[in-house]
Write a protein that holds these residues in place. Structure first.
Motif, PDB file in Angstrom:
ATOM      1  N   GLN A  42       5.765   4.534  -2.586  1.00 28.04           N
ATOM      2  CA  GLN A  42       4.878   4.974  -2.042  1.00 28.04           C
ATOM      3  C   GLN A  42       3.308   4.940  -2.694  1.00 28.04           C
ATOM      4  OE1 GLN A  42       7.066   8.892  -0.889  1.00 28.04           O
ATOM      5  NE2 GLN A  42       5.320   8.988   0.507  1.00 28.04           N
ATOM      6  N   GLU A  43       3.282   5.246  -4.242  1.00 28.63           N
ATOM      7  CA  GLU A  43       2.123   5.106  -4.852  1.00 28.63           C
ATOM      8  C   GLU A  43       1.598   3.869  -4.832  1.00 28.63           C
ATOM      9  OE1 GLU A  43       0.422   7.839  -5.593  1.00 28.63           O
ATOM     10  OE2 GLU A  43       2.368   8.910  -4.781  1.00 28.63           O
ATOM     11  N   ALA A  44       2.382   2.907  -4.912  1.00 31.36           N
ATOM     12  CA  ALA A  44       2.059   1.544  -4.978  1.00 31.36           C
ATOM     13  C   ALA A  44       1.587   0.782  -3.499  1.00 31.36           C
ATOM     14  CB  ALA A  44       3.207   0.539  -5.157  1.00 31.36           C
ATOM     15  N   GLY A  49      -3.725   0.666   0.042  1.00 34.10           N
ATOM     16  CA  GLY A  49      -4.324   1.497   1.358  1.00 34.10           C
ATOM     17  C   GLY A  49      -3.447   1.776   2.278  1.00 34.10           C
ATOM     18  N   HIS A  50      -2.214   1.726   2.150  1.00 31.98           N
ATOM     19  CA  HIS A  50      -1.249   2.062   3.184  1.00 31.98           C
ATOM     20  C   HIS A  50      -0.912   3.625   2.938  1.00 31.98           C
ATOM     21  CE1 HIS A  50      -1.168  -2.207   3.876  1.00 31.98           C
ATOM     22  NE2 HIS A  50      -0.717  -2.470   2.833  1.00 31.98           N
ATOM     23  N   PRO A  51      -0.556   4.116   4.129  1.00 34.42           N
ATOM     24  CA  PRO A  51      -0.526   5.666   4.097  1.00 34.42           C
ATOM     25  C   PRO A  51       0.966   5.787   3.620  1.00 34.42           C
ATOM     26  CG  PRO A  51      -0.414   4.761   6.413  1.00 34.42           C
ATOM     27  CD  PRO A  51      -0.994   3.829   5.600  1.00 34.42           C
ATOM     28  N   ARG A  95      -1.194  -4.595  12.444  1.00 36.38           N
ATOM     29  CA  ARG A  95      -1.010  -3.698  10.846  1.00 36.38           C
ATOM     30  C   ARG A  95       0.468  -3.763  10.772  1.00 36.38           C
ATOM     31  NH1 ARG A  95       1.921   0.830  11.379  1.00 36.38           N
ATOM     32  NH2 ARG A  95       1.771   2.245  13.392  1.00 36.38           N
ATOM     33  N   PRO A  96       0.885  -3.704   9.401  1.00 37.15           N
ATOM     34  CA  PRO A  96       2.062  -3.744   8.993  1.00 37.15           C
ATOM     35  C   PRO A  96       3.142  -2.669   9.555  1.00 37.15           C
ATOM     36  CG  PRO A  96       0.954  -2.763   7.134  1.00 37.15           C
ATOM     37  CD  PRO A  96       0.015  -3.191   8.229  1.00 37.15           C
ATOM     38  N   VAL A  97       4.214  -2.814   9.748  1.00 37.78           N
ATOM     39  CA  VAL A  97       5.240  -1.805  10.235  1.00 37.78           C
ATOM     40  C   VAL A  97       5.443  -1.060   8.831  1.00 37.78           C
ATOM     41  CG1 VAL A  97       7.600  -1.216  10.574  1.00 37.78           C
ATOM     42  CG2 VAL A  97       6.319  -3.165  11.929  1.00 37.78           C
ATOM     43  N   ARG A  98       5.524   0.391   9.033  1.00 39.93           N
ATOM     44  CA  ARG A  98       5.473   1.216   7.847  1.00 39.93           C
ATOM     45  C   ARG A  98       6.600   2.477   8.021  1.00 39.93           C
ATOM     46  NH1 ARG A  98      -0.360   2.058   9.109  1.00 39.93           N
ATOM     47  NH2 ARG A  98      -0.705   3.654  10.631  1.00 39.93           N
TER      48      ARG A  98
ATOM     49  N   MET B   1      -6.517  -4.604   5.475  1.00 40.64           N
ATOM     50  CA  MET B   1      -5.434  -4.797   4.259  1.00 40.64           C
ATOM     51  C   MET B   1      -5.941  -6.197   3.738  1.00 40.64           C
ATOM     52  SD  MET B   1      -4.447  -2.039   4.213  1.00 40.64           S
ATOM     53  CE  MET B   1      -4.448  -0.535   5.295  1.00 40.64           C
ATOM     54  N   ALA B   2      -6.430  -6.743   2.785  1.00 41.04           N
ATOM     55  CA  ALA B   2      -6.592  -7.882   2.247  1.00 41.04           C
ATOM     56  C   ALA B   2      -6.084  -8.361   0.976  1.00 41.04           C
ATOM     57  CB  ALA B   2      -8.128  -8.045   2.257  1.00 41.04           C
TER      58      ALA B   2
END
Lengths: 151, 142
Positions: A42-44, A49-51, A95-98, B1-2
């Motif tokens: 999660q930290e990485a 910038g991902h939640p 956006r990416p799936v999270r 995101m880049a």
């Protein structure tokens, strides 16, 4: 036997929500041997910038493929799934799936063609999150090979 | 995101670090479980041969997942991949031995696009055969 062309453009009802779990993402990342920390740490993921942790780009296929079952099993279509191979696959991401996403899939038959006895079908799957925002669109091309007696 | 790569630092022809991905029968069983795709052509030799395949073959989506790692490892942030598509041209045949198969992937920047994006074209080979065609990713650079 050619597929029913009149089904081009048909959309199927949105699926009930699929909840994306952190451990499911980890299991998938491990299965493809991908150690990118954005998938498990999660930290990485936050540092990028991902939640929360994100899923590898092709992970969402596990959800869209299941949803496409509604299409390939449509009795009106008359598809013999035992003759089907996966021709092409494409994704376009907003956006990416999270982890934590609750995703719903809407499948549409985009095209049906017949070439050299093979039936070719394009299915578009639109994936939205719980708030109705677009996440990713997946396109799957299925090729139903001609049955032996027709070849 | 880049991506962590700057658009100014790449040009058409820039090569991404190539990678090779081993795949054994155990890999395919693990992928079947994780993906939910239990088609027996990916784990049952008798069944695979019965439907006209030379042997058990890898899931196309497994190969697709491996190939894009050349892009996501280069970009660092996997979310930099904004589009990704492939054509499944030849199967990756996975024999029942200690070696299994190897998927060898190379990639290079094929086009510079607007908004700091680039198109990366990938080539995925196994046993001397091109296993993916039209394998392309659009990547958002910084």
């Amino acid at each position: 036997m050619a597929l029913d062309q009149s089904l081009v453009g048909r959309s199927y009802p949105p699926t009930s929500a699929y909840e994306v779990g952190r451990e499911k993402i980890r299991e998938f990342a491990e299965a493809v041997g991908d150690r990118n920390p954005a998938y498990t740490d999660q930290e990485a993921a936050k540092a990028l910038g991902h939640p929360d942790v994100i899923a590898p780009p092709t992970f969402v296929f596990t959800i869209t493929f299941k949803a496409a079952g509604m299409v390939v099993q449509d009795p009106q279509l008359g598809l013999d799934y035992s003759r089907v191979v996966h021709g092409d696959q494409k994704f376009a991401y907003t956006r990416p799936v999270r982890a934590g996403d609750r995703l719903s899939v809407t499948s549409t038959i985009e095209a049906i063609k017949s070439m050299a006895g093979n039936d070719i079908m394009d299915i578009r799957s639109e994936v939205h999150d719980e708030s109705g925002e677009h996440v990713v669109t997946a396109w799957m091309k299925l090729v139903a090979r001609a049955a032996a007696e027709e070849a | 995101m880049a991506a962590k790569i700057a658009h100014a630092d790449v040009e058409v022809g820039t090569e991404l670090p190539a990678q090779s991905f081993p795949v054994t029968r155990a890999t395919l069983v693990q992928y079947a479980g994780a993906s939910g795709d239990f088609n027996p052509i990916h784990w049952n030799e008798k069944f695979a041969v019965g439907v006209g395949l030379p042997d058990v073959i890898a899931h196309g989506m497994f190969t697709m997942a491996e190939a894009v790692r050349v892009v996501t490892d280069w970009a660092v942030d996997p979310a930099a991949v904004v589009e990704y598509g492939v054509r499944f041209t030849k199967p990756v045949v996975v024999p029942n031995d200690d070696q299994g198969a190897l998927i060898e992937v190379t990639g290079k920047v094929a086009a510079l696009l607007d908004d700091n994006k680039v198109r990366v074209d990938l080539v995925a080979m196994s046993a001397g055969q091109k296993v993916l065609g039209m394998s392309r990713a659009v990547v958002q650079l910084g």
